[in-house]
Design a protein around this motif. Structure first.
Motif, PDB file in Angstrom:
ATOM      1  N   THR A 101       0.880  -1.161   0.000  1.00 38.97           N
ATOM      2  CA  THR A 101       0.000   0.000   0.000  1.00 38.97           C
ATOM      3  C   THR A 101       0.920   1.213   0.000  1.00 38.97           C
ATOM      4  O   THR A 101       1.933   1.224   0.704  1.00 38.97           O
ATOM      5  N   ALA A 102       0.582   2.220  -0.799  1.00 39.09           N
ATOM      6  CA  ALA A 102       1.464   3.387  -0.928  1.00 39.09           C
ATOM      7  C   ALA A 102       0.642   4.673  -0.935  1.00 39.09           C
ATOM      8  O   ALA A 102      -0.498   4.684  -1.394  1.00 39.09           O
ATOM      9  N   GLU A 103       1.274   5.732  -0.442  1.00 36.19           N
ATOM     10  CA  GLU A 103       0.634   7.052  -0.478  1.00 36.19           C
ATOM     11  C   GLU A 103       1.707   8.125  -0.499  1.00 36.19           C
ATOM     12  O   GLU A 103       2.723   8.015   0.176  1.00 36.19           O
ATOM     13  N   ARG A 104       1.438   9.127  -1.288  1.00 33.94           N
ATOM     14  CA  ARG A 104       2.272  10.336  -1.293  1.00 33.94           C
ATOM     15  C   ARG A 104       1.354  11.524  -1.492  1.00 33.94           C
ATOM     16  O   ARG A 104       0.279  11.396  -2.089  1.00 33.94           O
ATOM     17  N   GLN A 105       1.809  12.674  -1.015  1.00 33.62           N
ATOM     18  CA  GLN A 105       1.019  13.885  -1.208  1.00 33.62           C
ATOM     19  C   GLN A 105       1.933  15.088  -1.383  1.00 33.62           C
ATOM     20  O   GLN A 105       3.113  15.037  -1.052  1.00 33.62           O
ATOM     21  N   MET A 106       1.347  16.144  -1.901  1.00 32.75           N
ATOM     22  CA  MET A 106       2.061  17.403  -2.067  1.00 32.75           C
ATOM     23  C   MET A 106       1.085  18.517  -1.736  1.00 32.75           C
ATOM     24  O   MET A 106      -0.050  18.521  -2.202  1.00 32.75           O
ATOM     25  N   VAL A 157       0.356  16.521  -9.345  1.00 33.71           N
ATOM     26  CA  VAL A 157       0.029  15.089  -9.310  1.00 33.71           C
ATOM     27  C   VAL A 157       1.133  14.302 -10.010  1.00 33.71           C
ATOM     28  O   VAL A 157       1.497  13.208  -9.577  1.00 33.71           O
ATOM     29  N   GLY A 158       1.709  14.866 -11.058  1.00 37.50           N
ATOM     30  CA  GLY A 158       2.830  14.217 -11.742  1.00 37.50           C
ATOM     31  C   GLY A 158       4.025  14.020 -10.829  1.00 37.50           C
ATOM     32  O   GLY A 158       4.661  12.964 -10.834  1.00 37.50           O
ATOM     33  N   VAL A 159       4.339  15.016 -10.020  1.00 43.74           N
ATOM     34  CA  VAL A 159       5.448  14.901  -9.069  1.00 43.74           C
ATOM     35  C   VAL A 159       5.160  13.797  -8.060  1.00 43.74           C
ATOM     36  O   VAL A 159       6.025  12.977  -7.728  1.00 43.74           O
ATOM     37  N   VAL A 160       3.924  13.742  -7.575  1.00 38.58           N
ATOM     38  CA  VAL A 160       3.534  12.740  -6.588  1.00 38.58           C
ATOM     39  C   VAL A 160       3.619  11.327  -7.184  1.00 38.58           C
ATOM     40  O   VAL A 160       4.177  10.419  -6.566  1.00 38.58           O
ATOM     41  N   THR A 161       3.083  11.136  -8.387  1.00 42.44           N
ATOM     42  CA  THR A 161       3.096   9.802  -8.982  1.00 42.44           C
ATOM     43  C   THR A 161       4.507   9.374  -9.380  1.00 42.44           C
ATOM     44  O   THR A 161       4.834   8.189  -9.310  1.00 42.44           O
ATOM     45  N   TYR A 162       5.340  10.321  -9.775  1.00 39.54           N
ATOM     46  CA  TYR A 162       6.725   9.978 -10.088  1.00 39.54           C
ATOM     47  C   TYR A 162       7.439   9.461  -8.841  1.00 39.54           C
ATOM     48  O   TYR A 162       8.163   8.467  -8.877  1.00 39.54           O
ATOM     49  N   ALA A 163       7.203  10.118  -7.705  1.00 40.54           N
ATOM     50  CA  ALA A 163       7.799   9.678  -6.440  1.00 40.54           C
ATOM     51  C   ALA A 163       7.268   8.297  -6.052  1.00 40.54           C
ATOM     52  O   ALA A 163       8.020   7.451  -5.560  1.00 40.54           O
ATOM     53  N   LEU A 164       5.977   8.055  -6.280  1.00 43.88           N
ATOM     54  CA  LEU A 164       5.418   6.730  -6.001  1.00 43.88           C
ATOM     55  C   LEU A 164       6.069   5.664  -6.886  1.00 43.88           C
ATOM     56  O   LEU A 164       6.331   4.555  -6.439  1.00 43.88           O
ATOM     57  N   GLY A 165       6.349   6.015  -8.123  1.00 44.17           N
ATOM     58  CA  GLY A 165       7.051   5.087  -9.017  1.00 44.17           C
ATOM     59  C   GLY A 165       8.424   4.723  -8.478  1.00 44.17           C
ATOM     60  O   GLY A 165       8.844   3.570  -8.556  1.00 44.17           O
ATOM     61  N   GLU A 166       9.129   5.697  -7.907  1.00 38.54           N
ATOM     62  CA  GLU A 166      10.432   5.418  -7.297  1.00 38.54           C
ATOM     63  C   GLU A 166      10.278   4.474  -6.102  1.00 38.54           C
ATOM     64  O   GLU A 166      11.070   3.560  -5.918  1.00 38.54           O
TER      65      GLU A 166
END
Length: 118
Positions: free
Chosen positions: A65-70, A84-93
């Motif tokens: 389970t993963a979560e990130r926010q900005m 949202v692009g920055v957040v999803t890129y970080a989730l990809g990492e």
């Protein structure tokens, strides 16, 4: 996130599967929650939550389970889409790192830092 899943995983992302992909691990990612009000920086936080499962032949599935926010972005004003692009890129990492040593039940992104505080 796809950009973060480089070799040896990228053959899993492009259909149709090739002959050498037979029996290859399969990563399924589901967006479980998304908050991205319009207005960019002024529209409030941008939050993406994911749930994923790695299926490997002969092994039990490994889930995360993963979560990130900005919320605040220093520098030039950002649009909702770019935030949202920055957040999803970080989730990809986060996911790419987890794939190197998948542990079932892992909490990724900001969830990994809050797990010990509960």
């Amino acid at each position: 996130m796809q950009d973060q899943l480089l070799e040896p995983y990228e053959y899993l992302l492009a259909p149709p599967p090739t002959a050498n992909a037979e029996g290859a691990p399969v990563l399924k990612v589901e967006i479980t929650d998304l908050l991205a009000n319009a207005g960019g920086l002024y529209g409030g936080p941008k939050i993406v939550q994911l749930r994923g499962t790695l299926e490997r032949k002969g092994e039990a599935p490994a889930r995360f389970t993963a979560e990130r926010q900005m919320f605040i972005y220093f520098g030039m004003p950002r649009s909702t889409c770019s935030m949202v692009g920055v957040v999803t890129y970080a989730l990809g990492e986060d996911i790419a790192k987890w794939l190197q040593k998948p542990v079932d039940g892992a909490l990724l992104g900001e969830l990994s830092t809050t797990a010990g505080k509960r």
